[in-house]
Each structure stands twice: as C-alpha cells, then as structure tokens.
Design an enzyme around this catalytic site. Sequence first.
Site, PDB file in Angstrom:
ATOM      1  N   ASP A  44       0.841  -1.208   0.000  1.00  0.00           N
ATOM      2  CA  ASP A  44       0.000   0.000   0.000  1.00  0.00           C
ATOM      3  C   ASP A  44       0.874   1.254   0.000  1.00  0.00           C
ATOM      4  OD1 ASP A  44       0.851  -0.101   2.621  1.00  0.00           O
ATOM      5  OD2 ASP A  44      -1.155   0.062   3.508  1.00  0.00           O
ATOM      6  N   SER A  45       2.196   1.064  -0.012  1.00  0.00           N
ATOM      7  CA  SER A  45       3.115   2.193  -0.229  1.00  0.00           C
ATOM      8  C   SER A  45       2.842   2.824  -1.589  1.00  0.00           C
ATOM      9  CB  SER A  45       4.577   1.731  -0.155  1.00  0.00           C
ATOM     10  OG  SER A  45       4.803   0.635  -1.011  1.00  0.00           O
ATOM     11  N   ASP A  83      -0.815  -6.351  -0.134  1.00  0.00           N
ATOM     12  CA  ASP A  83      -1.102  -5.651   1.115  1.00  0.00           C
ATOM     13  C   ASP A  83      -2.601  -5.402   1.264  1.00  0.00           C
ATOM     14  OD1 ASP A  83       0.443  -4.753   3.172  1.00  0.00           O
ATOM     15  OD2 ASP A  83       1.169  -2.957   2.147  1.00  0.00           O
ATOM     16  N   LYS A 112      -1.018  -9.592   2.927  1.00  0.00           N
ATOM     17  CA  LYS A 112      -0.250  -9.088   4.075  1.00  0.00           C
ATOM     18  C   LYS A 112      -1.158  -8.197   4.912  1.00  0.00           C
ATOM     19  CE  LYS A 112       3.197  -5.838   3.703  1.00  0.00           C
ATOM     20  NZ  LYS A 112       2.726  -4.726   4.552  1.00  0.00           N
ATOM     21  N   GLU A 114      -1.241  -5.723   8.344  1.00  0.00           N
ATOM     22  CA  GLU A 114      -0.519  -5.023   9.408  1.00  0.00           C
ATOM     23  C   GLU A 114      -1.271  -5.202  10.718  1.00  0.00           C
ATOM     24  OE1 GLU A 114       0.636  -0.906   8.797  1.00  0.00           O
ATOM     25  OE2 GLU A 114       1.219  -1.344   6.725  1.00  0.00           O
ATOM     26  N   GLU A 181       9.101  -4.735  10.397  1.00  0.00           N
ATOM     27  CA  GLU A 181       9.589  -3.436   9.905  1.00  0.00           C
ATOM     28  C   GLU A 181      10.125  -2.580  11.072  1.00  0.00           C
ATOM     29  OE1 GLU A 181       6.935  -1.246   7.314  1.00  0.00           O
ATOM     30  OE2 GLU A 181       8.236   0.520   7.353  1.00  0.00           O
TER      31      GLU A 181
HETATM   32  O1  KIV Z   1       3.489  -1.057   1.604  1.00  0.00           O
HETATM   33  C1  KIV Z   1       4.646  -1.475   1.530  1.00  0.00           C
HETATM   34  O2  KIV Z   1       5.354  -1.296   0.527  1.00  0.00           O
HETATM   35  C2  KIV Z   1       5.168  -2.195   2.680  1.00  0.00           C
HETATM   36  C3  KIV Z   1       6.656  -2.291   2.789  1.00  0.00           C
HETATM   37  C4  KIV Z   1       7.162  -1.092   3.491  1.00  0.00           C
HETATM   38  C5  KIV Z   1       7.081  -3.510   3.447  1.00  0.00           C
HETATM   39  O3  KIV Z   1       4.450  -2.630   3.513  1.00  0.00           O
END
Ligand code: KIV
Length: 265
Positions: A44-45, A83, A112, A114, A181
């Site tokens: 989600d970056s 994500d 993924k 969080e 992280e």
């Molecule tokens: O969103 C992302 O790119 C991430 C990385 C920082 C691991 O979660």
Amino acid sequence: MSKITLSKLYEMKKSGEKIVMITAYDALFAKIFDDEVDMVLVGDSLNMSFGGHSETLGASVEQMIYHARAVRRGLKRAYMVVDMPFCSCATPELALQNCAKVYESTGCDAVKIEGGAHMADTVALLNRNGIAVMSHIGLKPQFSRFMGGYKVSGRGEEGAREVLSDARTLTEAGAVLLLVEGTIRSVANQVALGTDVPVIGIGAGAGIDGQVLVWSDMCGFFTEFRPKFVKRYLDGAELVKGAVREYAREVKEGGFPIEEFEYKQ
Ligand code: KIV
C-alpha cells in the site's frame, strides 16, 4: 526457473539462503523484477510513491486489486503478496470478505496484514478458509498517524516483549510469513530464531531470513524523504529526467524525429 512456492521459501529459510523481496505496482516493473527476486509485494506504499499521498492511509481494496492484477500479469516466477489497506481487516468478518476478494480476483499467493497479536483471530479465520497470511509487525505504517509518526519498535524490555509476543501469537494463529519493519536488529533476530516461518525484514537488520525494499526508494525515484534503512542502488529520477530533457531538447531543435523514425510509402 521454477515458480517460488511457500515450501520453497521455507526451504530457503532452513538452508540459510536469504530471501529477496521487492515491491511492484504494475506489470511493466513486475516483469523486470520477476527473475531477480524471490517475492514481490504489491504494497500500500503505492498510495505514496504512485499516488502522491503523504501516507499509506487512503489506499482502497479496489485500488490494491487493480494494481495487483497488473502485477500478476507481469509475474511468472516470484511469490506474490498483496497488502491489505488501512481498516480493510478491522473485524475478522470484514477481513474474510476483503481478503477473499483480493485472493480470488488477483491470483496472489498471500495477503499481508498489518497488526500485532490483536489480529490473531483474523489470521486464524483466514487460515481456516485457505487464505495464506503474511503478518506485518514491528513498525506499522498504517498506525503512524495514530502513533504520531514512524516509531522504531522493539526498543527497551517492553518494546522487545511486544514484538516477540506479536510474532509468537500470530504464527501460532497460522501466519505463514512474517514481515518485521523498523525494529532493532537483536529483537528481529530473536523473532527469526524463534520460528520456522520465514521472516522478511525492512529496517530490521541483516540477521533475519530476507529483506524487502520499496522499489521506487531503492531505485531513487521516490525522493520526498529517505528512511535510514533505504540504500539507493540507482539514481532513477535523475536518469529519467536526463532522458526526458534530451528528448525535449531534440524535439525543440529538430533532432527528433529524423528519417529513421518515419513511415515510408
Ligand atoms: O506497503 C509497503 O510497501 C510495505 C513495505 C514497506 C514492506 O508494507
């Protein structure tokens, strides 16, 4: 080269072969990265580097699906993780609904999520329904506004206890992969030593099973800020700027297009 499966990642951990992961947001770059890495994360970056926002909050499930489908089309070999965006897994039921949608419609290998120990019920529910989960612990960017910034995790006795307990609880609940992280090295090492689950780190030192970097950070395209853990392997923004500057100059001065680029009768 054969497709990287979850069991291959476990074998790599067992044999001490480091696992390499990078983010990708589209088919073009996914195709370039595919042969070079073991895992690709549709992070989600993308909300920051691709969408121009100042934080990851704001990415939607639909946006993640759009980008993940494109990445899927670019990959043949790498293990693909998507994500789950902010609050898309706020309850186990919502998580099942959203993760199933992402899992089914993108063809990813894992999602993924969080969150620490409080996500255990969600991870267990997804596990029971056949959805592979990578749990993201330590510094969690989706919590950064609430925490008042990006805070390094694992510091002090209490900090270390929290990271270790999150890792233990989530792997016991069925997380098949861990991402740690922004965590001090000694604590991240303990996480990796304490489990058979492959542990991928970002800003968590070299003692764990693998590393992930955001592609636009490590290739020097995202230049707004540079976290301590980012090594730049390319001055991408400057290289591209240079090429575009050259193109613009040639168009203005009549150096492009020349005959070689024209159609003939
Ligand atoms: O969103 C992302 O790119 C991430 C990385 C920082 C691991 O979660």
